[in-house]
Design a protein around this motif. Structure first.
Motif, short mmCIF file in Angstrom:
data_model
loop_
_atom_site.label_atom_id
_atom_site.label_comp_id
_atom_site.label_asym_id
_atom_site.label_seq_id
_atom_site.Cartn_x
_atom_site.Cartn_y
_atom_site.Cartn_z
N VAL A 199 39.77 -8.54 22.16
CA VAL A 199 38.91 -8.98 21.07
C VAL A 199 38.39 -10.40 21.31
CG1 VAL A 199 38.80 -9.47 18.60
CG2 VAL A 199 40.05 -7.46 19.41
N LEU A 200 39.24 -11.29 21.76
CA LEU A 200 38.82 -12.66 22.03
C LEU A 200 37.75 -12.71 23.12
CD1 LEU A 200 42.28 -14.48 21.92
CD2 LEU A 200 40.52 -14.45 20.14
N LYS A 201 37.87 -11.82 24.08
CA LYS A 201 36.87 -11.73 25.14
C LYS A 201 35.50 -11.38 24.57
CE LYS A 201 35.68 -8.87 29.17
NZ LYS A 201 36.11 -7.74 30.01
N TYR A 202 35.46 -10.45 23.61
CA TYR A 202 34.18 -10.05 23.05
C TYR A 202 33.65 -11.04 22.03
CZ TYR A 202 35.04 -5.85 25.66
OH TYR A 202 35.30 -4.99 26.68
N ILE A 203 34.54 -11.81 21.41
CA ILE A 203 34.08 -12.91 20.57
C ILE A 203 33.33 -13.93 21.44
CG2 ILE A 203 34.83 -14.89 19.20
CD1 ILE A 203 37.07 -13.16 18.08
N THR A 204 33.89 -14.23 22.61
CA THR A 204 33.24 -15.14 23.53
C THR A 204 31.90 -14.58 24.02
OG1 THR A 204 35.37 -16.03 24.28
CG2 THR A 204 33.48 -16.36 25.74
N ALA A 205 31.87 -13.27 24.27
CA ALA A 205 30.63 -12.63 24.71
C ALA A 205 29.55 -12.74 23.63
CB ALA A 205 30.88 -11.17 25.06
N ALA A 206 29.94 -12.56 22.38
CA ALA A 206 28.99 -12.67 21.28
C ALA A 206 28.46 -14.10 21.16
CB ALA A 206 29.64 -12.23 19.96
N LYS A 207 29.34 -15.06 21.34
CA LYS A 207 28.93 -16.47 21.31
C LYS A 207 27.93 -16.76 22.42
CE LYS A 207 31.68 -19.70 23.00
NZ LYS A 207 32.76 -20.73 23.13
N GLU A 208 28.25 -16.30 23.62
CA GLU A 208 27.38 -16.56 24.76
C GLU A 208 26.04 -15.86 24.63
OE1 GLU A 208 29.81 -15.42 28.04
OE2 GLU A 208 30.93 -17.33 28.09
N ALA A 209 26.00 -14.79 23.84
CA ALA A 209 24.73 -14.08 23.59
C ALA A 209 23.91 -14.76 22.50
CB ALA A 209 25.01 -12.63 23.21
#
Length: 272
Positions: A199-209
């Motif tokens: 989940v933390l990985k995809y939170i970071t992905a959303a931020k980077e997007a």
């Protein structure tokens, strides 16, 4: 060490951009009960704002105000710099603010693709106007792939997925339906270390997007791993407001645990 609320603007750290969402001295009262008082925060594009606090700190009330479930009784809510009042969650969604609640509001026995489009189903354009299952399956696969989520079978019941996978599906769904701001309600609370990492990985992905992410949590380690800005609530009050560069994990953990109160208690117990 006593934590103080820092009220200065963080505009400079966000490149001078107008916040996607901003709260200014927001309060919420239920009769004589003050659930929130003088809360100010900013949610910028491409940043994670971590909202921390123990049970009863006011995190749920704060979520409901930003998500349009409740209106504040004091202060201002601004979206893209404009004062705004939401009368319903639909109003918030219309402004691109989507909330992924801890219980996810999914139907466990339904396939992943049905849950992805739950309440927003796509129908065929010609008679008999039945559900366009193939289009929804393809879209679900494509949108999950954009988030780096690989599922072998979107026809599998969503209840068969791990907790981390279900959270990621809910995040991808919110993004697909136009969210610019993602409010994530304790997404790692019931997960183990490995699934929390997903989940933390995809939170970071959303931020980077480029999305603005509001990460509600009681876990300072998780918040510090992905957060850019932290707000700590305690009994409805704002105890801490700082950026990643201004606070260490040790200090954040200490304040989350009630550092000053614990120190006083330690001295008191030591005297007995």
């Amino acid at each position: 060490m006593t934590a103080t609320v820092q009220t200065q603007s963080n505009e400079a750290s966000a490149g001078g951009q107008t916040p996607l969402v901003e709260l200014r001295n927001v309060g919420k009262s239920y009769g004589h009960i003050h659930a929130l008082k003088d809360i100010s925060l900013r949610v910028h594009a491409g940043q994670v704002t971590g909202i921390l606090g123990d049970n009863g700190a006011g995190k749920s009330t704060l979520i409901k105000i930003i998500a349009g479930l409740h209106q504040q009784t004091e202060g201002e809510l601004l979206v893209d710099g404009e004062p705004t009042k939401f009368s319903s969650p639909a109003d918030a969604l219309g402004k691109g603010i989507a909330t992924v609640y801890q219980n996810l509001a999914v139907v466990p026995l339904m396939p992943v693709w049905r849950n992805f489009f739950l309440g927003q189903e796509v129908r065929k354009k010609s008679f008999p106007y039945s559900l366009d299952a193939n289009a929804m399956r393809a879209t679900t696969l494509a949108e999950l792939a954009k988030m780096g989520i690989e599922l072998p079978d979107v026809d599998a019941p969503i209840g068969s997925l791990s907790g981390g996978q279900r959270q990621c599906v809910a995040i991808a769904r919110a993004v697909f339906f136009g969210a610019r701001v993602l409010i994530l309600d304790e997404p790692t609370a019931a997960l183990g270390v490995k699934q929390s990492g997903v989940v933390l990985k995809y939170i970071t992905a959303a931020k980077e997007a480029g999305f603005g992410v509001v990460f509600i949590t009681h876990n300072p380690h998780h918040a510090h791993m992905v957060g850019d800005h932290f707000v700590l609530l305690n009994r409805g009050r704002q105890k801490l407001d700082c950026t990643y560069d201004e606070i260490s994990l040790e200090h954040l953990t200490q304040q989350m645990a009630g550092g000053d109160e614990l120190e006083a208690l330690s001295h008191e117990l030591g005297r007995k």
